[in-house]
Design an enzyme around this catalytic site. Structure first.
Site, PDB file in Angstrom:
ATOM      1  N   HIS A   1      17.845  20.204  61.428  1.00 17.84           N
ATOM      2  CA  HIS A   1      19.090  20.653  61.495  1.00 17.84           C
ATOM      3  C   HIS A   1      20.022  19.419  61.562  1.00 17.84           C
ATOM      4  O   HIS A   1      21.126  19.232  61.924  1.00 17.84           O
ATOM      5  CB  HIS A   1      19.586  21.486  62.673  1.00 17.84           C
ATOM      6  CG  HIS A   1      20.880  22.167  62.341  1.00 17.84           C
ATOM      7  ND1 HIS A   1      21.668  22.877  63.254  1.00 17.84           N
ATOM      8  CD2 HIS A   1      21.505  22.590  61.127  1.00 17.84           C
ATOM      9  CE1 HIS A   1      22.581  23.580  62.807  1.00 17.84           C
ATOM     10  NE2 HIS A   1      22.736  23.326  61.223  1.00 17.84           N
TER      11      HIS A   1
ATOM     12  N   ASP B   1      20.473  21.981  73.926  1.00 11.12           N
ATOM     13  CA  ASP B   1      21.472  21.264  73.020  1.00 11.12           C
ATOM     14  C   ASP B   1      22.762  21.576  73.173  1.00 11.12           C
ATOM     15  O   ASP B   1      23.929  20.694  72.825  1.00 11.12           O
ATOM     16  CB  ASP B   1      20.860  21.607  71.528  1.00 11.12           C
ATOM     17  CG  ASP B   1      21.031  23.096  71.188  1.00 11.12           C
ATOM     18  OD1 ASP B   1      21.232  23.919  72.385  1.00 11.12           O
ATOM     19  OD2 ASP B   1      20.749  23.292  70.034  1.00 11.12           O
TER      20      ASP B   1
ATOM     21  N   LYS C   1      28.859  28.305  74.469  1.00 16.54           N
ATOM     22  CA  LYS C   1      28.422  27.777  73.420  1.00 16.54           C
ATOM     23  C   LYS C   1      29.854  27.544  72.678  1.00 16.54           C
ATOM     24  O   LYS C   1      30.601  28.427  72.363  1.00 16.54           O
ATOM     25  CB  LYS C   1      27.100  28.017  72.546  1.00 16.54           C
ATOM     26  CG  LYS C   1      27.224  27.380  71.063  1.00 16.54           C
ATOM     27  CD  LYS C   1      26.001  28.094  70.440  1.00 16.54           C
ATOM     28  CE  LYS C   1      25.613  27.483  69.138  1.00 16.54           C
ATOM     29  NZ  LYS C   1      24.669  28.033  68.599  1.00 16.54           N
TER      30      LYS C   1
ATOM     31  N   LYS D   1      12.909  22.544  65.468  1.00 16.09           N
ATOM     32  CA  LYS D   1      14.222  22.661  64.552  1.00 16.09           C
ATOM     33  C   LYS D   1      14.627  21.061  64.256  1.00 16.09           C
ATOM     34  O   LYS D   1      15.089  20.482  65.210  1.00 16.09           O
ATOM     35  CB  LYS D   1      15.077  23.421  65.331  1.00 16.09           C
ATOM     36  CG  LYS D   1      16.444  23.474  65.005  1.00 16.09           C
ATOM     37  CD  LYS D   1      17.416  24.495  65.779  1.00 16.09           C
ATOM     38  CE  LYS D   1      19.063  24.046  65.436  1.00 16.09           C
ATOM     39  NZ  LYS D   1      19.670  25.273  66.211  1.00 16.09           N
TER      40      LYS D   1
ATOM     41  N   CYS E   1      24.971  22.900  68.136  1.00 16.10           N
ATOM     42  CA  CYS E   1      23.635  22.024  67.978  1.00 16.10           C
ATOM     43  C   CYS E   1      23.737  20.863  66.965  1.00 16.10           C
ATOM     44  O   CYS E   1      23.229  19.907  67.286  1.00 16.10           O
ATOM     45  CB  CYS E   1      22.753  23.334  67.628  1.00 16.10           C
ATOM     46  SG  CYS E   1      22.812  24.243  66.272  1.00 16.10           S
TER      47      CYS E   1
END
Length: 471
Positions: free
Chosen positions: A140, A288, A307, A138, A75
């Site tokens: 990040h 993402d 992922k 979010k 992400c």
């Protein structure tokens, strides 16, 4: 690297070039962005389990991309690419940025891991065109005040600085606070105003976005609505869980969390319609990175991988675009596109005139509309340390640290099950060299994960080497 001075001058020059724009003609732009969702976990992607009526309608009303990609399979780097329109490795953002997981040899390894200050962000670009800009959810992309969204081109912020948090309000004595990792999880309005929310966070973020839309609908707005759904922790309301009586465990939880994500997205879409803004609002939905099946029971079928790896299941994502004033409904676009393309697409749609040769993304509108029938990208690249991938046309080469390179033709083998490297040695050699030429344009990473996570990611890839169906 651009200096801070050049970054400011660039933003000002964009603004000066666009002072003659009429606000009435500029589209509003809303970017709905999910976190860790599976490629297959939406009705418009073929799921018979998930309930996503609002996003399914968005797909019917707009353009659905069958080959939408992110620039990384995790992400933080993926978001850095989106926010700048550039391959994030070009400014040292190659690794995920999670304090506590980084190598001691990292140049930086705490809250300062974020987009360098000399990079121009999506917020900077849109603000320079006269847009009201807001970021919800979010972030990040850096946890210090100087890396905060409101210092990176956004007028408003409501969300959290780190990579994950609970969907419910934290208590005073929450375990995260005791562990010393609480600051980046705390809910924040503006800068430094930390106060926990009431209710379920996915719904609250949509409410905040709608309040922003209502403030001045006569002036164009840009909203980056960055849901943390469906990232762990696996938390859903009892009402949403009850909608899936035949499911159990994490699959039940992710279905309920996806339902909430769809409901929140629908609330924003309904607000646009209520205020008469739907026709001239450009709406994008994407995710993402690929779903982490082992963590949240997401499904990337028919793609292999998950992922954190560069199989299709790690980097190919759901991707929708709707703009009734400009785009026909119900269209399917089959050529590969990237979330790197969103910044130049938004900027050009908003009336930006400046050439964007520094960016790796392209304005997608000429391709979607049929004005340009070429592929938007001749080459697409992914890299994390030794692991890498390059796509040229239908061919994709994967480079590994622990095994020979693999080659796949995605037109006939979307699940990457038939390695053609032995049959195509010259193609493998050329793609290796083409990738290396691109790799030589990159900066060294500013921070590094502990070595153990490289093995973790390879093992995770092997676990999902065969497409995994969760329906």
């Amino acid at each position: 690297m651009k200096s801070v001075f050049h970054r400011v001058v660039a933003a000002l020059s964009i603004s000066v070039a666009c002072t003659s724009l009429s606000y009435a003609k500029q589209p509003n732009i809303v970017f709905l962005f999910s976190d860790d969702a599976g490629y297959a976990d939406f009705g418009f992607q073929g799921s018979k389990t998930m309930q996503t009526p609002n996003l399914d309608q968005l797909a019917k009303d707009g353009v659905r991309f069958t080959q939408g990609y992110v620039s990384d399979s995790t992400c933080g780097p993926s978001r850095a690419g989106i926010m700048t329109g550039r391959y994030q490795q070009k400014f040292g953002y190659e690794e995920i940025n999670v304090p506590g997981y980084m190598s001691e040899n990292s140049a930086i390894k705490g809250a300062e891991m974020g987009i360098p200050l000399d990079e121009v962000t999506m917020g900077d670009y849109m603000k320079s065109l006269g847009y009201r800009t807001a970021f919800y959810g979010k972030w990040h992309l850096g946890g210090t005040d100087e890396l905060h969204p409101m210092h990176r081109g956004f007028d408003e912020f409501y969300g959290f600085r780190g990579g994950d948090r609970s969907y419910w309000a934290y208590e005073v004595n929450a375990p995260e606070r005791k562990a010393g990792h609480f600051t980046d999880k705390k809910l924040e309005q503006g800068i430094g105003n930390f106060k926990e929310h009431q209710g379920y966070l996915t719904d609250v973020l949509a409410e905040k976005a709608n309040q922003f839309i209502e403030k001045a609908p006569d002036k164009p707005f840009f909203i980056f609505l960055s849901f943390n759904a469906v990232h762990t922790p696996m938390e859903a309301t009892e009402e949403d869980l009850a909608q899936f009586p035949t499911l159990t465990g994490k699959r039940k939880e992710v279905a309920a969390m996806t339902l909430a994500l769809d409901r929140a997205s629908g609330a924003v879409l309904d607000k646009l319609k209520e205020l008469g803004l739907e026709e001239n609002t450009l709406v994008v939905f994407s995710n993402d990175n690929g779903g982490p099946t082992d963590k949240n029971a997401s499904s990337n079928y028919p793609l292999a991988g998950s992922k954190s790896n560069f199989l299709e299941g790690g980097i190919r994502v759901p991707f929708l675009v709707k703009w009734p004033a400009k785009l026909d409904a119900g269209k399917v676009y089959d050529k590969p596109v990237s979330t790197l393309d969103l910044l130049p697409t938004f900027f050009k749609a908003g009336g930006g005139k400046e050439a964007m040769s520094d960016l790796d993304g392209v304005d997608l509108m000429p391709y979607i509309s049929g004005q340009n029938n070429a592929a938007p990208h001749a080459n697409m690249y992914w890299k994390k340390e030794t692991r890498a991938a390059i796509r040229q046309g239908d061919w994709k080469l994967l480079r590994f640290p622990d095994r020979p390179a693999e080659l796949y033709n995605l037109a006939s083998d979307i699940g990457e099950q038939h390695n053609l490297a032995a049959q195509e040695p010259e193609r493998v050699k050329k793609m290796f060299k083409d990738f290396f030429s691109w790799e030589m344009t990159l900066e060294r990473p500013l921070w590094l994960l502990k070595r153990q996570f490289e093995e973790y990611d390879l093992n995770r890839m092997d676990k999902y080497r065969v497409p995994h169906r969760s329906e």
